[in-house]
Design an enzyme around this catalytic site. Structure first.
Site, PDB file in Angstrom:
ATOM      1  N   SER A 254     -96.564  57.020  18.563  1.00  0.00           N
ATOM      2  CA  SER A 254     -95.179  56.597  18.681  1.00  0.00           C
ATOM      3  C   SER A 254     -94.273  57.293  17.667  1.00  0.00           C
ATOM      4  O   SER A 254     -94.281  58.512  17.609  1.00  0.00           O
ATOM      5  CB  SER A 254     -95.144  55.079  18.525  1.00  0.00           C
TER       6      SER A 254
ATOM      7  N   HIS B  58     -98.148  50.807  25.640  1.00  0.00           N
ATOM      8  CA  HIS B  58     -97.823  51.660  24.496  1.00  0.00           C
ATOM      9  C   HIS B  58     -98.763  51.312  23.343  1.00  0.00           C
ATOM     10  O   HIS B  58     -98.606  50.263  22.697  1.00  0.00           O
ATOM     11  CB  HIS B  58     -96.368  51.330  24.122  1.00  0.00           C
TER      12      HIS B  58
HETATM   13  C1  GCU Z   1     -89.212  52.216  19.645  1.00  0.00           C
HETATM   14  C2  GCU Z   1     -88.491  53.528  19.726  1.00  0.00           C
HETATM   15  C3  GCU Z   1     -89.431  54.679  20.087  1.00  0.00           C
HETATM   16  C4  GCU Z   1     -90.622  54.690  19.153  1.00  0.00           C
HETATM   17  C5  GCU Z   1     -91.268  53.328  19.161  1.00  0.00           C
HETATM   18  C6  GCU Z   1     -92.412  53.152  18.152  1.00  0.00           C
HETATM   19  O1  GCU Z   1     -89.622  51.820  20.917  1.00  0.00           O
HETATM   20  O2  GCU Z   1     -87.459  53.404  20.641  1.00  0.00           O
HETATM   21  O3  GCU Z   1     -88.765  55.918  20.014  1.00  0.00           O
HETATM   22  O4  GCU Z   1     -91.519  55.705  19.513  1.00  0.00           O
HETATM   23  O5  GCU Z   1     -90.329  52.348  18.804  1.00  0.00           O
HETATM   24  O6  GCU Z   1     -92.471  53.843  17.158  1.00  0.00           O
HETATM   25  O7  GCU Z   1     -93.216  52.243  18.372  1.00  0.00           O
END
Ligand code: GCU
Length: 421
Positions: A261, A402
């Site tokens: 992420s 995710h």
């Molecule tokens: C949020 C953000 C993303 C990121 C994510 C994370 O959803 O919008 O861009 O990758 O957090 O780091 O879990």
């Protein structure tokens, strides 16, 4: 006459309203049918308009692209601080029920031991006769979160974050262990090194004030607004590598950087700047990471800059409503990894990160690999879930949310073993 003019004005407004989402991306879209047309900046056309056809010309083009990312997205990337030094805080020769040796190392960035530091946790397999490959990545909740091992020193910085975010986030040993396959890596002959990302900069808009962007500005010769949090985290990954290069049990030619992420964005940026990383893994890094910015799906440039104003530099915000004018797109970031092995991974339920945009970005990075005679993804279509494709560039989309899970790690280990012989 007047009425006609007003009508024409309203008509123009209506058109604008329809086309704004396509170009301005002021809201997010989850409908593939609405993605629309977009043109990516040409990877192999140099700033002066010449077409790059070989490795030598790519070297110059690569420098141009790196500079474009520094000036428009992530900011400058300072080098190794002059007075960096390491203090071994703890060694456990009998970690993880005897399977591993753990080392906890404090990296000081300035002279003496009063200045800013980061704490690294390294696990090495105990039964190896030669230096081992190592996976390096930052963690979200402190080193103690990656495993229930009671000898891991508790993060000093992590509690500070709760003060600002007002979220009660108690430190629980191993509460991120699902994401850190420490035992699996060790059993397969890999070492793993990690540090808390907040040791570099706490993740909230004013975090820079207490992080390295402020405390190291003189040492590194860079002002806080000349880079962002992603840049600071990426820089930290390189500093872990500075230590790893001194550790005789680690193979310095097999240092693999990874991240999930926002930390996947940092891993990509670290891999782009620091060619000591022999392979780069982006797990669900999405917008500002592996995903194409111009593809209007999931998170947008506008959203990321609004919700996380500290991640990128001010210049990136000038593209919030006209991403089509950004001189780069993320396939060019991925191409900066060439010819080194690159893995991009998505998850089926992680639409926010735009899996298809991540796949297409990897696909469009291929021409840089071809210059080196390396094979990329080859396939033009996304593979079915839970199937990895490609060679030097590899991709999969895991079933589920995710996250970074055992399935992902199993692919990464095979990928590294087959690519880093
Ligand atoms: C949020 C953000 C993303 C990121 C994510 C994370 O959803 O919008 O861009 O990758 O957090 O780091 O879990």
């Amino acid at each position: 006459m007047m009425i006609k003019k007003v009508n024409f004005f309203l008509f123009c407004l209506a058109i604008l309203h329809v086309s704004l989402p396509l170009f301005g991306q002021e809201t997010f879209n989850y409908d593939e049918g609405k993605v629309g047309e977009y043109t990516l900046p040409s990877l192999l056309t140099s700033n002066s308009g010449d077409i790059v056809t070989n490795e030598k010309e790519w070297k110059q083009r690569r420098a141009e692209i790196l500079q474009l990312f520094q000036e428009n997205v992530y900011g400058k990337c300072p080098g190794k601080p002059k007075h960096i030094h390491f203090e071994i805080k703890k060694i456990n020769k009998n970690a993880l029920a005897g399977k591993a040796i753990s080392k906890q190392v404090r990296i000081f960035f300035t002279k003496g031991n009063k200045g800013p530091y980061m704490d690294v946790l390294l696990y090495l397999p105990s039964h190896t006769s030669k230096p081992v490959p190592v996976f390096v990545g930052l963690n979200f909740k402190g080193n103690q979160s990656v495993n229930t091992d009671s000898t891991i020193l508790l993060s000093e910085k992590q509690p500070e974050l709760s003060k600002y975010t007002k979220k009660n986030d108690p430190m629980i040993r191993g509460n991120q262990s699902e994401r850190w396959e420490v035992e699996t890596l060790i059993e397969n002959g890999f070492a793993t090194a990690t540090a808390y990302y907040g040791d570099l900069e706490l993740d909230y808009p004013e975090g820079w004030q207490s992080g390295i962007r402020t405390s190291l500005q003189t040492e590194l010769g860079i002002k806080p607004d000349e880079w962002g949090a992603i840049g600071a985290w990426a820089w930290g990954l390189s500093r872990i590598t500075d230590y790893l290069e001194t550790d005789k049990q680690v193979n310095p030619k097999k240092i693999i950087v990874h991240g999930h992420s926002r930390l996947g964005k940092a891993a990509l940026w670290a891999g782009a700047n620091d060619t000591r990383f022999a392979a780069v893994i982006s797990n669900n890094s999405g917008e500002g990471g592996a995903a194409l910015a111009r593809r209007w799906f999931g998170e947008t440039t506008n959203r990321i800059n609004t919700n996380f104003p500290h991640w990128f530099i001010g210049q990136y915000k000038t593209f919030n409503n006209n991403v089509q004018n950004l001189p780069v797109d993320q396939h060019m970031l991925l191409a900066l990894i060439a010819p080194r092995p690159l893995y991009v991974a998505s998850a089926t339920e992680d639409l926010w990160a735009d899996p298809k945009g991540e796949f297409l970005s990897a696909k469009n990075a291929e021409p840089a690999y071809t210059l080196f005679g390396k094979k990329g993804l080859e396939n033009t279509e996304m593979p079915p879930p839970d199937t990895s494709i490609g060679k030097t560039i590899r991709y999969h989309i895991r079933t589920g949310k995710h996250n970074i899970l055992l399935f992902d790690w199993l692919q990464y280990m095979v990928f590294v073993s087959s690519n880093l012989k």
